[in-house]
Design a protein around this motif. Structure first.
Motif, short mmCIF file in Angstrom:
data_model
loop_
_atom_site.label_atom_id
_atom_site.label_comp_id
_atom_site.label_asym_id
_atom_site.label_seq_id
_atom_site.Cartn_x
_atom_site.Cartn_y
_atom_site.Cartn_z
N GLU A 560 0.85 -1.18 0.00
CA GLU A 560 0.00 0.00 0.00
C GLU A 560 0.90 1.24 0.00
O GLU A 560 1.81 1.36 0.82
CB GLU A 560 -0.91 0.00 1.23
CG GLU A 560 -1.90 1.15 1.26
CD GLU A 560 -2.73 1.15 2.53
OE1 GLU A 560 -3.87 1.63 2.49
OE2 GLU A 560 -2.24 0.65 3.57
N VAL A 561 0.62 2.15 -0.92
CA VAL A 561 1.42 3.37 -1.04
C VAL A 561 0.61 4.53 -0.47
O VAL A 561 -0.51 4.80 -0.92
CB VAL A 561 1.80 3.65 -2.50
CG1 VAL A 561 2.65 4.91 -2.60
CG2 VAL A 561 2.55 2.46 -3.10
N MET A 572 0.61 -1.44 -4.95
CA MET A 572 1.55 -1.95 -5.94
C MET A 572 1.82 -3.42 -5.68
O MET A 572 1.78 -3.88 -4.53
CB MET A 572 2.86 -1.14 -5.90
CG MET A 572 2.64 0.34 -6.15
SD MET A 572 4.18 1.33 -6.11
CE MET A 572 4.96 0.77 -7.63
N SER A 573 2.11 -4.15 -6.76
CA SER A 573 2.21 -5.62 -6.66
C SER A 573 3.45 -6.15 -7.37
O SER A 573 3.35 -6.75 -8.45
CB SER A 573 0.95 -6.27 -7.24
OG SER A 573 -0.21 -5.82 -6.59
N PRO A 574 4.63 -5.97 -6.79
CA PRO A 574 5.82 -6.62 -7.36
C PRO A 574 5.78 -8.12 -7.10
O PRO A 574 5.11 -8.58 -6.15
CB PRO A 574 6.96 -5.96 -6.60
CG PRO A 574 6.37 -5.59 -5.28
CD PRO A 574 4.94 -5.21 -5.57
N ALA A 590 7.07 -3.50 -10.02
CA ALA A 590 5.87 -2.67 -10.00
C ALA A 590 6.30 -1.21 -10.14
O ALA A 590 7.24 -0.78 -9.44
CB ALA A 590 5.09 -2.87 -8.71
N ILE A 591 5.65 -0.48 -11.02
CA ILE A 591 6.05 0.90 -11.30
C ILE A 591 4.83 1.81 -11.24
O ILE A 591 3.80 1.52 -11.86
CB ILE A 591 6.70 1.03 -12.69
CG1 ILE A 591 7.91 0.09 -12.82
CG2 ILE A 591 7.13 2.47 -12.96
CD1 ILE A 591 8.48 0.02 -14.22
N ARG A 592 4.95 2.88 -10.48
CA ARG A 592 3.95 3.95 -10.51
C ARG A 592 4.61 5.18 -11.11
O ARG A 592 5.52 5.76 -10.51
CB ARG A 592 3.42 4.27 -9.11
CG ARG A 592 2.38 5.39 -9.11
CD ARG A 592 1.88 5.71 -7.72
NE ARG A 592 0.85 6.74 -7.77
CZ ARG A 592 1.08 8.05 -7.68
NH1 ARG A 592 2.33 8.48 -7.52
NH2 ARG A 592 0.09 8.92 -7.75
N SER A 593 4.17 5.55 -12.30
CA SER A 593 4.83 6.60 -13.06
C SER A 593 3.99 7.87 -13.08
O SER A 593 2.77 7.82 -13.35
CB SER A 593 5.11 6.13 -14.49
OG SER A 593 5.84 7.09 -15.20
N THR A 594 4.62 9.01 -12.81
CA THR A 594 4.00 10.32 -12.95
C THR A 594 4.99 11.23 -13.67
O THR A 594 6.18 10.91 -13.77
CB THR A 594 3.65 10.93 -11.58
OG1 THR A 594 4.87 11.30 -10.90
CG2 THR A 594 2.88 9.95 -10.71
#
Length: 674
Positions: A560-561, A572-574, A590-594
């Motif tokens: 959880e981020v 996120m789920s690596p 797992a990547i969260r890109s902004t």
């Protein structure tokens, strides 16, 4: 079916040999029937190679393990999409795919030139057929894709887990397309040298081929970088790996070529240089193939088990010597009476641009081959790592960005001091202001400040050019701003599409600089329910879930981020993967890109109880803009290659109304200005 594949490749080889003989005989004896026959032989060769590749694809889809290639690179549990992509996952299949692309491009070139370039086209097609013969000899006698196994296994070895990714479905085809299509302008350059037809006709005939090759080399490098970013699990996208370098060098040289040919078209200069560049670009594509298939340089991308290295090296040497001999033989005819009139001119800026690009290519080449040379000379392999490349190439890259901004605003022949001040005042002010703002925001690294300032300067020069063109159209044709912009680009697509590409390159450059200097890394082992921080984010480990399939087993963590104020942003789920048939582990990041930053999470380890996991987390700023720059480059290339629909009659009518308007439009839309 395997017999059909072998037969098709054998016939393709015979047809390629015949096409060379018929093309040369028809050209030398002025026998058009032989030239037509050679063209038909090329199309038939393409058909034969197509049959061979279809046979291998069918065998892969059917899991026909009687074929050694299928047993080595596929399995019954492999998803269908990767059965298709496994065609280029191994040595023989990738070579067959390469030959197929070459046969297609040769066939297209033969069709395009069936009524034009009658003096050089037969020789160009003979050169292309000669390249095809080399690859067909390899497929027929050295690395055969249809070899059968004495004992048929019940199951295949599976495709390398690192290649079971959607980026690998498009990265090799894109890169191969860029590599192989470079052979067409090379063949026409060689034909011009053979025939002595050394004007810019061969350049104009192959301009779109060169742009096409450059475009797919660009995509291939970007897709490969994205694959490395998502699959290898180290938080980066470029490691100066030898095979990465081998793909980068032709791109650099082809970029130099596309700029320098403008000087030959405009000023009838740099004939030797342009012919040398296209020969070097083609040679570097062969060099890249040699690296991946020789085993002399270790790389995650290479076919280290291959024995093709000596054959490719011999072919590369033979091509280089033959092409160099032709250049020397025609050197007197290639001399141009025209000279540079001023260092403050567009042609001088293009020349300096070329020198830097070739200088970067040489630095990359030297760093790539130095370990091999050191081992051959001293018996010790001295590794050249990223620090060498970064130290040498970083200042050259700044110079290249600077010239990217200078070139568009400098006139051909010479530029006066007044024109310099008028053209560069606004872009320089924008660049200086950007540097001041970045320094005030806390940026202290001189390289980053310089890069940001130069990037803003380049974007400013492009905006000045678009504004100047739009104002000229509005003044002459009374068009609204939006229509003036669309028509400006449509009627000068080569010029303004090039400016869009420049912006894309600069945006990607900023993504590279920002992500290289400011990355943060945290490695933590946490129990289920515990949290840790990186930057302004808090990550809470929620637990693990396991899934087993016949193809692979996976253990996926849920993280959880949370934002700085405790608000949930995402989960996120690596994962850790284990491929059953290949008996190899792999990582799924797992990547969260902004636009501001990427949060990149790797599941590095799991304890025996499954209650504790180790995470490696990277917070990388502005890497998003690397990929956004790639999209802009793609858009600009499409604009450049779009058929020009210039409305000459309407413009001529408008020009007749005012001599002042005529001078302004000529300055904006002159063919040499693109």
């Amino acid at each position: 079916m395997p017999e059909l594949g072998n037969l098709a490749l054998a016939i393709a080889l015979i047809l390629a040999v015949y096409s060379i003989v018929a093309n040369i005989y028809g050209a030398r004896r002025n026998a058009p029937d032989f030239v037509v026959s050679a063209r038909h032989a090329i199309w038939s060769m393409c058909a034969m190679v197509t049959i061979a590749i279809v046979v291998l694809w069918v065998a892969l889809l059917r899991s026909d393990f009687s074929l050694e290639y299928v047993a080595s690179y596929s399995s019954t549990t492999l998803p269908t999409v990767y059965k298709i992509t496994s065609l280029w996952g191994g040595q023989q299949g990738s070579l067959l795919f390469w030959t197929w692309l070459l046969a297609i491009f040769t066939s297209i070139a033969a069709f395009q030139n069936r009524r034009r370039n009658p003096e050089i086209a037969p020789y160009a097609l003979a050169v292309l057929a000669g390249v095809a013969i080399f690859f067909l000899l390899m497929l027929n006698f050295v690395t055969r894709p249809f070899d059968l196994l004495a004992t048929i296994p019940a199951e295949g070895s599976d495709l390398n887990p690192l290649l079971q990714n959607y980026w690998m479905a498009i990265h090799p085809p894109s890169l191969y397309t860029g590599y192989v299509s470079a052979s067409v302008p090379f063949a026409f350059g060689a034909a011009a040298l053979i025939t002595g037809k050394l004007d810019d006709g061969w350049i104009r005939s192959t301009r779109r081929w060169a742009i096409f090759s450059w475009f797919f080399l660009t995509l291939g490098n970007l897709f490969g970088a994205r694959w490395a970013y998502e699959v290898l699990g180290w938080g980066g996208y470029w490691a100066w790996d030898p095979v990465e370098n081998a793909a980068f060098m032709p791109w650099l040289v082809m970029t130099a070529y596309l700029h320098s040919v403008m000087i030959q078209e405009r000023k009838d200069m740099l004939k030797v240089w342009n012919l040398s560049l296209i020969g070097l670009a083609f040679g570097l594509t062969l060099f890249g193939t040699f690296i991946t298939r020789s085993g002399v340089i270790s790389s995650v991308h290479s076919f280290t088990q291959s024995g093709l290295g000596p054959y490719f090296l011999s072919f590369l040497i033979a091509v280089t010597l033959a092409y160099t001999a032709l250049l020397i033989f025609r050197s007197k005819q290639l001399r141009s009476p025209a000279e540079f009139e001023s260092y403050l001119s567009r042609e001088a800026a293009f020349l300096f641009n070329n020198l830097i690009l070739v200088g970067i290519a040489f630095a990359v080449f030297w760093g790539t081959v130095f370990p091999v040379l050191s081992e051959a000379v001293r018996g010790v392999k001295i590794t050249v790592g990223p620090p060498f490349f970064n130290r040498v190439i970083a200042p050259l890259a700044l110079g290249l960005v600077f010239l990217t901004g200078i070139g568009p605003l400098i006139a051909w022949r010479r530029t006066t001091a007044d024109n310099l001040v008028r053209s560069f005042a606004a872009p320089v002010a924008l660049g200086v202001a950007t540097g001041i703002v970045a320094a005030a925001a806390g940026v202290r690294q001189w390289y980053v400040l310089t890069a940001l300032s130069l990037a803003a300067f380049v974007i400013g020069t492009v905006l000045v050019e678009f504004r100047r063109g739009m104002n000229a159209r509005r003044h002459m044709l009374a068009e609204p701003r939006a229509r003036a912009l669309v028509n400006l680009v449509a009627k000068n697509n080569r010029r303004y599409g090039g400016y869009v590409i420049h912006v894309g390159v600069v945006v990607a450059f900023i993504g590279i600089v920002g992500s290289s200097f400011f990355r943060t890394e945290v490695k933590k082992s946490v129990h289920e329910g515990d949290s840790f921080k990186i930057g302004s984010y808090t990550l809470r480990f929620l637990g693990l879930s396991e899934v087993d399939t016949p193809h692979l087993a996976s253990a996926t963590a849920r993280l959880e981020v949370l934002s700085a104020d405790g608000r949930e942003i995402t989960v996120m789920s690596p994962a850790k993967l284990f491929f059953i048939q290949a008996q190899q582990p792999a990582t799924e990041v797992a990547i969260r890109s902004t636009p501001l930053s990427d949060l990149y999470v790797v599941l590095a380890g799991i304890d025996d109880s499954g209650q504790t996991a180790t995470f490696e987390v990277f917070l990388t700023p502005v890497v998003f803009w690397l990929w956004a720059g790639g999209l802009l480059i793609a858009l600009g290339t499409v604009i450049v290659m779009w058929p020009n629909v210039r409305e000459r009659a309407a413009i001529a009518t408008a020009l007749s109304r005012s001599s002042t308007a005529e001078r302004e439009l000529a300055d904006v839309a002159a063919p040499g200005g693109d």
